[in-house]
Each structure stands twice: as structure tokens, then as C-alpha cells.
Design a protein around this motif. Structure first.
Motif, PDB file in Angstrom:
ATOM      1  N   VAL A 128       0.860  -1.191   0.000  1.00 36.76           N
ATOM      2  CA  VAL A 128       0.000   0.000   0.000  1.00 36.76           C
ATOM      3  C   VAL A 128       0.895   1.239   0.000  1.00 36.76           C
ATOM      4  O   VAL A 128       1.834   1.329   0.809  1.00 36.76           O
ATOM      5  CB  VAL A 128      -0.923   0.024   1.235  1.00 36.76           C
ATOM      6  N   ALA A 129       0.613   2.173  -0.876  1.00 37.88           N
ATOM      7  CA  ALA A 129       1.451   3.371  -1.014  1.00 37.88           C
ATOM      8  C   ALA A 129       1.501   4.171   0.283  1.00 37.88           C
ATOM      9  O   ALA A 129       0.472   4.370   0.934  1.00 37.88           O
ATOM     10  CB  ALA A 129       0.909   4.251  -2.132  1.00 37.88           C
ATOM     11  N   GLN A 130       2.701   4.618   0.625  1.00 37.17           N
ATOM     12  CA  GLN A 130       2.826   5.505   1.795  1.00 37.17           C
ATOM     13  C   GLN A 130       2.116   6.821   1.547  1.00 37.17           C
ATOM     14  O   GLN A 130       1.652   7.472   2.470  1.00 37.17           O
ATOM     15  CB  GLN A 130       4.305   5.777   2.072  1.00 37.17           C
ATOM     16  N   SER A 131       2.035   7.213   0.282  1.00 41.02           N
ATOM     17  CA  SER A 131       1.443   8.519  -0.053  1.00 41.02           C
ATOM     18  C   SER A 131      -0.063   8.431  -0.319  1.00 41.02           C
ATOM     19  O   SER A 131      -0.673   9.425  -0.691  1.00 41.02           O
ATOM     20  CB  SER A 131       2.131   9.068  -1.311  1.00 41.02           C
ATOM     21  N   ALA A 132      -0.656   7.240  -0.130  1.00 38.50           N
ATOM     22  CA  ALA A 132      -2.086   7.089  -0.463  1.00 38.50           C
ATOM     23  C   ALA A 132      -2.957   7.909   0.481  1.00 38.50           C
ATOM     24  O   ALA A 132      -2.688   7.993   1.671  1.00 38.50           O
ATOM     25  CB  ALA A 132      -2.476   5.618  -0.389  1.00 38.50           C
ATOM     26  N   GLY A 133      -3.998   8.491  -0.049  1.00 44.52           N
ATOM     27  CA  GLY A 133      -4.983   9.169   0.785  1.00 44.52           C
ATOM     28  C   GLY A 133      -4.802  10.678   0.851  1.00 44.52           C
ATOM     29  O   GLY A 133      -4.063  11.262   0.058  1.00 44.52           O
ATOM     30  N   PHE A 134      -5.503  11.294   1.808  1.00 47.63           N
ATOM     31  CA  PHE A 134      -5.578  12.758   1.872  1.00 47.63           C
ATOM     32  C   PHE A 134      -4.202  13.423   1.790  1.00 47.63           C
ATOM     33  O   PHE A 134      -3.280  13.041   2.516  1.00 47.63           O
ATOM     34  CB  PHE A 134      -6.212  13.203   3.190  1.00 47.63           C
ATOM     35  N   CYS A 135      -4.106  14.429   0.929  1.00 52.03           N
ATOM     36  CA  CYS A 135      -2.895  15.240   0.881  1.00 52.03           C
ATOM     37  C   CYS A 135      -2.970  16.243   2.043  1.00 52.03           C
ATOM     38  O   CYS A 135      -4.045  16.439   2.626  1.00 52.03           O
ATOM     39  CB  CYS A 135      -2.820  15.970  -0.458  1.00 52.03           C
ATOM     40  N   PRO A 136      -1.861  16.913   2.388  1.00 50.60           N
ATOM     41  CA  PRO A 136      -1.892  17.844   3.527  1.00 50.60           C
ATOM     42  C   PRO A 136      -2.952  18.945   3.377  1.00 50.60           C
ATOM     43  O   PRO A 136      -3.582  19.336   4.367  1.00 50.60           O
ATOM     44  CB  PRO A 136      -0.484  18.446   3.527  1.00 50.60           C
ATOM     45  N   GLY A 137      -3.176  19.417   2.126  1.00 47.09           N
ATOM     46  CA  GLY A 137      -4.146  20.499   1.920  1.00 47.09           C
ATOM     47  C   GLY A 137      -5.564  20.057   2.221  1.00 47.09           C
ATOM     48  O   GLY A 137      -6.324  20.763   2.912  1.00 47.09           O
ATOM     49  N   LYS A 167      -6.409  17.377   4.019  1.00 50.34           N
ATOM     50  CA  LYS A 167      -6.465  16.970   5.430  1.00 50.34           C
ATOM     51  C   LYS A 167      -6.684  18.199   6.323  1.00 50.34           C
ATOM     52  O   LYS A 167      -7.523  18.186   7.217  1.00 50.34           O
ATOM     53  CB  LYS A 167      -5.131  16.292   5.780  1.00 50.34           C
ATOM     54  N   HIS A 168      -5.948  19.260   6.036  1.00 45.70           N
ATOM     55  CA  HIS A 168      -6.049  20.469   6.839  1.00 45.70           C
ATOM     56  C   HIS A 168      -7.464  21.065   6.723  1.00 45.70           C
ATOM     57  O   HIS A 168      -8.073  21.454   7.718  1.00 45.70           O
ATOM     58  CB  HIS A 168      -5.002  21.490   6.357  1.00 45.70           C
ATOM     59  N   ALA A 169      -8.007  21.082   5.479  1.00 47.65           N
ATOM     60  CA  ALA A 169      -9.352  21.647   5.275  1.00 47.65           C
ATOM     61  C   ALA A 169     -10.390  20.839   6.061  1.00 47.65           C
ATOM     62  O   ALA A 169     -11.278  21.405   6.713  1.00 47.65           O
ATOM     63  CB  ALA A 169      -9.693  21.659   3.776  1.00 47.65           C
ATOM     64  N   ILE A 170     -10.261  19.524   6.030  1.00 48.00           N
ATOM     65  CA  ILE A 170     -11.232  18.676   6.745  1.00 48.00           C
ATOM     66  C   ILE A 170     -11.110  18.887   8.251  1.00 48.00           C
ATOM     67  O   ILE A 170     -12.103  19.038   8.961  1.00 48.00           O
ATOM     68  CB  ILE A 170     -11.035  17.191   6.374  1.00 48.00           C
ATOM     69  N   GLU A 171      -9.884  18.953   8.735  1.00 50.69           N
ATOM     70  CA  GLU A 171      -9.678  19.159  10.182  1.00 50.69           C
ATOM     71  C   GLU A 171     -10.286  20.492  10.624  1.00 50.69           C
ATOM     72  O   GLU A 171     -10.910  20.582  11.677  1.00 50.69           O
ATOM     73  CB  GLU A 171      -8.178  19.137  10.509  1.00 50.69           C
ATOM     74  N   GLN A 172     -10.113  21.524   9.785  1.00 54.89           N
ATOM     75  CA  GLN A 172     -10.654  22.840  10.125  1.00 54.89           C
ATOM     76  C   GLN A 172     -12.187  22.806  10.177  1.00 54.89           C
ATOM     77  O   GLN A 172     -12.798  23.369  11.074  1.00 54.89           O
ATOM     78  CB  GLN A 172     -10.202  23.892   9.101  1.00 54.89           C
ATOM     79  N   VAL A 173     -12.783  22.117   9.202  1.00 53.57           N
ATOM     80  CA  VAL A 173     -14.247  22.031   9.162  1.00 53.57           C
ATOM     81  C   VAL A 173     -14.766  21.216  10.353  1.00 53.57           C
ATOM     82  O   VAL A 173     -15.758  21.585  10.984  1.00 53.57           O
ATOM     83  CB  VAL A 173     -14.712  21.419   7.816  1.00 53.57           C
ATOM     84  N   MET A 174     -14.057  20.144  10.694  1.00 51.71           N
ATOM     85  CA  MET A 174     -14.463  19.333  11.847  1.00 51.71           C
ATOM     86  C   MET A 174     -14.365  20.152  13.143  1.00 51.71           C
ATOM     87  O   MET A 174     -15.198  20.028  14.029  1.00 51.71           O
ATOM     88  CB  MET A 174     -13.572  18.083  11.956  1.00 51.71           C
TER      89      MET A 174
END
Ligand code: SF4
Length: 298
Positions: free
Chosen positions: A12-21, A23-30
Motif C-alpha cells: 500500500v502506497a505511503q502517499s495514499a490518501g488525503f494530501c496535507p491540503g 487533510k487540513h481543510a477537513i480538520e478545520q471544518v471538523m
């Protein structure tokens, strides 16, 4: 996204999934949601993923198409990681609703580069997808002197420029960008090349291309409408025997999964980790059902 190796022949790719941008947007909305702010509107879906959008809707986080759809003035309107045009930003400000800007700093960097050269009379050429929200946002910084191209043929058809600034959508494929930029050089007296592809995208593409060569099946997990996910699948063609782009584990080709000697699983910048985990789980179960039973034993 943590690296998970359920067995040696599935990577499984280490880079798979949310990019930092993202991830940050989702964390802010949460964080906004947790602080009791209601309703929370996002201008367009926060991420291009059906499963995540459904989860957000259940929390009362609503994707709207235009600022006027934010009908409750006590709500908060969130700008996504993709960013928006300065004109749209002004329109939101006139509504009087609280605005929260979650534009990724790396998209802001691209906007600033465009604005800097646009005031010096450069025409901007954006290498990217015309319809993509990030590109629409970038176009707003060009002082209305802008072309968007996504292929070499489109670049060949461009006119001559006195001064041109060539920038990229942040998730563009690097080889495509440089090929097009070389062509545009021939069309201009002065050509500024601004490679605005973000580092997380470069890392993800590099890892995918390296690993795809050692696998006979690559599974790319992510929304069918996600441009960066589709681009990852495109990158693997020619490097591996089989490429499958799936949104969920239900779309896996079970026959291919069982037969492949080595499988590489990667995912787009907007694919939630739980969706990737479900795909990894199903792949492991199909190939090694006995191992999975032992892993799952309480
Ligand atoms: S793909 Fe890159 S620029 Fe775009 S949101 Fe993610 S980190 Fe930011």
C-alpha cells in the motif's frame, strides 16, 4: 496514511490518501462543527469523494453550488482547499456571512505567482483541466489574460505572446507540464515557467510510477470524478499489466485480485483512509482468507 502491509505481495502506497491540503481543510471544518457552528456550508464538495460527502452531510456540513445558496446568515461558509477567484471572494463578503478560508497554502502560492506576473503584463497559460475548481480559481488572478491547455496539441494551437507565464494546476503530471511548457516557449518573446505542481503530488506520482513497475496489478482507489485519482490510474498504464480504478471494494475485479502475483494499492488526494482500508481488507481476504481470520480473531 500509515503504511500497511497485510502480506508481502500486497503493498500500500505511503502517499495514499488525503494530501496535507485536503487533510487540513477537513480538520478545520471538523473543528468548526465541534465548536457548535451551524450550519456549515462548503462551496462545492469539501473533497471529491462520495463516501466522505455522505459522512459530512450526516454531520450537517452541506455542500452548496454558489454563495447565495448559503441561506442561513448565522452559518459559516467554507472555501475549499482548491481556492476561489477574488471576485467570488468579494461576492461572499457582501453577503455578510462568516467566511472561513481553507485554501491550501500551495494553491495560494500558485495564485500569488500568477498575480505577480499578471500585473507585469504577462499572459498566463495554465496547464490543467478547464473545468476543475482549482483552475477556475487560478484564472481569477490572471487579469483576464489567460489560456488553459491540457494537451500538447492545444499548446501548439496557441497564438504568439510578448510575455507569457506558464503555470500548472497543482495536481498535474510533471512530464506533461514540461512537455507543454517547452512548446509554449516557442510561442513567446519572454517565457516564464512556473512549475506550481505541489510537492505532495510529485511524491505521490513518483511512488506510484516506481511501485507500478514491480506489480502486475495496480489498484487506484478514489472518486471517479477526482481528476488527480484518474491521473494516477493513467500514469500506471504501460508500467503494469492491469490497472483498476475503484471507488469502493465492491468494484474490485476478484479474479484479477486472486491471480495477481504482486499488487500495489494507491489512492488519490481526496480518498479517505477508511475507504482505502476497506479495499486493502477485501484484497487480503480474497487472497489469504485464512490469514485474515487469524488477524480478526478477538
Ligand atoms: S493536491 Fe497539493 S496543492 Fe492541492 S490541496 Fe493537496 S497539497 Fe494542496
Amino acid at each position: 496514511m500509515s503504511m500497511k502491509k497485510k502480506n508481502e505481495d500486497v503493498v500500500v502506497a505511503q502517499s495514499a490518501g488525503f494530501c496535507p491540503g485536503v487533510k487540513h481543510a477537513i480538520e478545520q471544518v471538523m473543528a468548526l462543527e465541534a465548536s457548535g457552528k451551524k450550519p456549515i456550508y462548503t462551496l462545492g464538495p469539501l473533497i471529491h469523494n462520495k463516501q466522505a460527502t455522505q459522512m459530512l452531510e450526516m454531520k450537517g456540513i452541506l455542500a452548496i453550488d454558489k454563495p447565495a445558496d448559503a441561506t442561513n446568515p448565522r452559518g459559516v461558509l467554507v472555501i475549499r482547499a482548491h481556492g476561489i477567484t477574488p471576485d467570488l471572494q468579494k461576492e461572499i463578503e457582501t453577503l455578510g456571512i462568516t467566511m472561513f478560508d481553507a485554501t491550501c497554502p500551495l494553491v495560494k502560492h500558485a495564485q500569488n505567482i500568477i498575480a505577480k506576473f499578471a500585473v507585469q503584463d504577462y499572459t498566463t497559460v495554465i496547464v490543467g483541466d478547464k473545468e476543475h475548481a482549482e483552475v477556475i480559481g487560478l484564472m481569477g488572478y490572471t487579469q483576464n489574460r489567460c489560456h488553459v491547455v491540457s494537451t500538447l496539441q492545444e499548446a501548439q494551437a496557441l497564438p504568439h505572446f510578448d510575455k507569457v507565464n506558464v503555470v500548472s494546476q497543482t495536481t498535474q503530471q510533471e512530464s506533461t507540464f514540461f512537455e507543454i511548457a517547452e512548446e509554449i516557449k516557442k510561442h513567446a518573446d519572454q517565457c516564464q515557467i512556473s512549475n506550481t505542481i505541489c510537492q505532495p503530488t510529485k511524491d505521490r506520482q513518483r511512488e506510484t510510477m516506481e511501485q507500478a513497475q514491480h506489480a502486475d496489478l495496480v489498484i487506484v482507489v478514489g472518486g471517479k470524478h477526482s481528476a488527480n485519482t484518474a491521473r494516477l490510474a493513467q500514469l500506471c498504464k504501460g508500467l503494469t499489466k492491469h490497472v483498476q480504478h475503484v471507488e469502493t471494494e465492491d468494484e474490485l475485479d476478484e479474479n484479477l485480485v486472486k491471480k495477481a502475483k504482486k499488487i500495489f494499492i494507491t489512492a488519490g488526494a481526496s480518498t479517505p483512509s477508511w475507504v482505502i482500508d476497506s479495499v486493502v481488507h477485501r484484497v487480503t481476504h480474497l487472497r489469504h482468507p485464512i490469514i485474515l481470520k487469524v488477524i480478526n480473531r478477538p
